[in-house]
Design an enzyme around this catalytic site. Structure first.
Site: not given
Ligand code: GTP
Ligand code: SPV
Ligand code: MN
Length: 616
Positions: A265, A269, A241, A379
């Site tokens: 987490c 990003s 993952h 979302a």
């Protein structure tokens, strides 16, 4: 094909669909499809691959069936999941264990016969009056060693639309049978109390019902990861993952990192750090190829968290989400054909259509009487890799990409420093990967902010014993040079506030890149090697044009020995209950304790990192 099978298939599908199945020449896949037809009883069956005609058929069907609603911008749609179906639901996600087989007691499980019976009852006639969609796709780049052919059956065009890959015929298929179940007037699964996700791992199959949330229904995401972990175990590779990203160093040098952070987490990003390049943001397979440690992203797009995506923090994604192109928004607020989400950097209207209701307004309560938000915290958006301007041109290299660093991190408000390097592969796998903990988030249903153990951020997807999985990691790539291992923590807090900015991770990556290249020194802090102040100061200046003060460094890189020891206590307690904890794991924990205790007796329980320089 046998006459009986041909008849069953031809009775419900057109010539083109039949032709695709006939050409497949795979009995296992055909039998799986026939069983679904008999069980779920669809009016029609449609078979598709990833040709542009099939993709646009599915897209139109999703809109016609109202599972997706078109938005103002061309190519954009929104999909809503039911109020109680906004994330992965762990307690109903179980492995089907055949009689006589034993599965680690830490994994949620049910006897196979019992689970199959329950699932078949729940899916009986589930496609009546609907079209059964049969979609072939491929995990990984087709024709590559990483590729796994997959077959998804569903009655949800949203689920089918979320899968974007082309099939490579092969022997062993991963198979998924999903049924939306009864729907309400918004076309969302209404029988949420009977939501089940069952992994029939001895048959490479996942069955799910009464859900639409992608993490519970879309084969290529976490359903496949659970099957892949077992396949990898059989074949000697790893399924993780993890994101994969390329860091760009001086003189055009390229360094690839993979990182495992639990859901919500920071994988996306990190992969999207401005100035670097994304290869993938969620699923990585590792293999040794020609004596190199190589990783491949097996997805064709990203299913990312939309909250806090704004021009400041995530300019690339924000751009894709606001210009024409194929984008599926899920569980945002929609007003006058425009999607809104929390943290987008614009005012969010106080009413509109969202996951709670078609007429939501500020202050509205959910069906459970709880306060609601304009967009759900989990979302998400679905976009294709090829639409990301920062996608590494080599992102779908059939041979994967060479990995120089592996990163483990979680939400840790008070224990670990923002970045540290492991002493060795074993130290990293055991104390950073296998000792990973994180405070829970909205990516799974349940209370948020509770610290939980999450081995390599893969705990929700482990399909075999914990000890064996750790041992597989320890043993992987034994013969070759392994990547360096790092631990990160983006979520240190003081007085309830984060100590780091969201883009500070750009600096931690640059530091890791320099460590890989042996260009900077590091200081031993008892549980790894940490950066020196001057290096970070320079990197903050060069990367973020920011001044990084001595005070910031002293606070963020303070060594909190008692917190580290408390973490070891928790881990030793947990691993005492794991039957097959590897010997190396126990040794690494003991050695870490010894180092920390020695440091504590010499320097006290809270150590200023500057004092470590004169350590020894
Ligand atoms: P999955 O898709 O669920 O596997 O998650 P992910 O690991 O890709 O998480 P993602 O990168 O989407 O980040 C999830 C949330 O964490 C978002 O709401 C981000 O705003 C937040 N986040 C990411 N990085 C940071 C950071 O450095 N600091 C803080 N405070 N928040 C962050
Ligand atoms: C996660 O929860 O880790 C995700 C979203 O990436 S899903 O794939 O839907 O589970
Ligand atoms: Mn994920």
């Amino acid at each position: 094909m046998e006459k009986r099978k041909t008849e069953i298939l031809q009775a419900r599908m057109n010539k083109e669909s039949y032709r695709k199945l006939d050409a497949l020449d795979n009995d296992e896949a055909i039998d799986f499809i026939i069983h679904a037809i008999i069980l779920c009883n669809p009016d029609q069956v449609w078979v598709g691959d990833d040709s542009s005609e099939d993709a646009s058929y599915i897209r139109n069907l999703a809109i016609e069936s109202k599972e997706e609603i078109p938005l103002n911008i061309k190519g954009h749609t929104v999909h809503f999941d039911g109020y109680y179906d906004q994330a992965r639901k762990k307690e109903v996600t179980k492995y089907l264990v055949p009689a006589g087989e034993v599965l680690d007691s830490k994994l949620n499980q049910i006897p196979r016969d019992e689970g199959i019976k329950e699932m078949e009852e729940l899916q009986k006639d589930a496609y009546k009056g609907r079209i059964m969609l049969v979609r072939f796709f491929c995990l990984g780049t087709p024709n590559s060693i990483f590729a796994i052919p997959c077959l998804q059956i569903t009655d949800s065009s949203y689920v089918a639309h979320s899968e974007f890959k082309r099939i490579k015929p092969g022997a062993e298929f991963f198979k998924y049978r999903h049924a939306t179940g009864e729907v309400d007037e918004r076309k969302t699964s209404s029988n949420w109390e009977k939501n089940r996700v069952y992994m029939d791992y001895t048959h490479n199959t996942v069955l799910s019902v009464n859900t639409q949330y992608a993490g519970n229904s879309v084969g290529l995401k976490k359903l496949s990861l659970r099957l892949a972990i077992r396949k990898a175990d059989r074949e000697g590779w790893l399924a993780e993952h993890m994101f994969i990203m390329r860091s760009n160093g001086p003189g055009g040098r390229k360094t690839y990192f993979c990182g495992a952070f639990p859901s919500a987490c920071g994988k996306t990003s990190t992969a999207m750090i401005p100035g670097e390049n994304i290869v993938g943001d969620d699923l990585a397979y590792f293999r040794v190829i020609d004596g190199q440690f190589r990783a491949a992203n097996v997805e064709n797009g990203i299913f990312g968290i939309i909250r806090d995506v704004n021009t400041q923090d995530d300019p690339v994604i924000f751009d894709v989400l606001t210009k024409p192109g194929e984008v599926i928004f899920s569980n945002c607020l929609v007003k006058d054909g425009k999607p809104y989400w929390m943290g987008m950097g614009e005012d969010v209207p106080d009413n509109g259509m969202n996951h709670v209701s078609i007429n939501w307004h500020e202050g509205a309560k959910g069906p459970d009487g709880k306060a609601t938000t304009p967009s759900h915290k989990n979302a998400r958006y679905t976009v294709k890799m090829r639409d990301l301007v920062n996608a590494d041109p080599d992102w779908d290299n059939p041979a994967g990409l060479p990995v120089s660093g592996i990163i483990y991190g979680g939400r840790d408000s008070d224990t670990s420093v923002p970045v540290r390097e492991a002493y060795s592969w074993e130290h990293g796998i055991c104390t950073m990967g296998a000792m990973l903990e994180s405070e829970t988030t909205s990516a799974t249903i349940g209370q948020e902010g509770v610290r939980v153990w999450n081995v390599m951020s893969n705990m929700d997807f482990l399909s075999m014993s914990v000890g064996r999985y750790i041992q597989n990691n320890l043993d992987f790539a034994k013969e070759i040079k392994r990547p360096k291992v790092f631990g990160t923590n983006y979520f240190l807090k003081k007085g309830g506030k984060f100590l780091n900015g969201k883009l500070d991770k750009a600096v931690w990556i640059k530091w890791m890149e320099k460590r890989v290249r042996n260009e900077v020194d590091a200081v031993d802090c008892g549980y790894g090697l940490i950066p020196e102040y001057e290096d970070l100061k320079q990197l903050f200046k060069d990367t973020l044009q920011k001044y990084y003060s001595e005070e910031q460094y002293a606070e963020q890189f303070a060594i909190n020995i008692n917190a580290c020891l408390a973490k070891l206590d928790r881990m030793e307690e947990i691993y005492a209950t794991v039957d097959d904890t590897p010997r190396v794991m126990k040794d690494e924990m003991a050695a870490q304790r010894k180092r920390l205790e020695k440091l504590k007796s010499k320097m006290g329980e809270k150590i200023n990192p500057f004092d470590l320089y004169k350590g020894e």
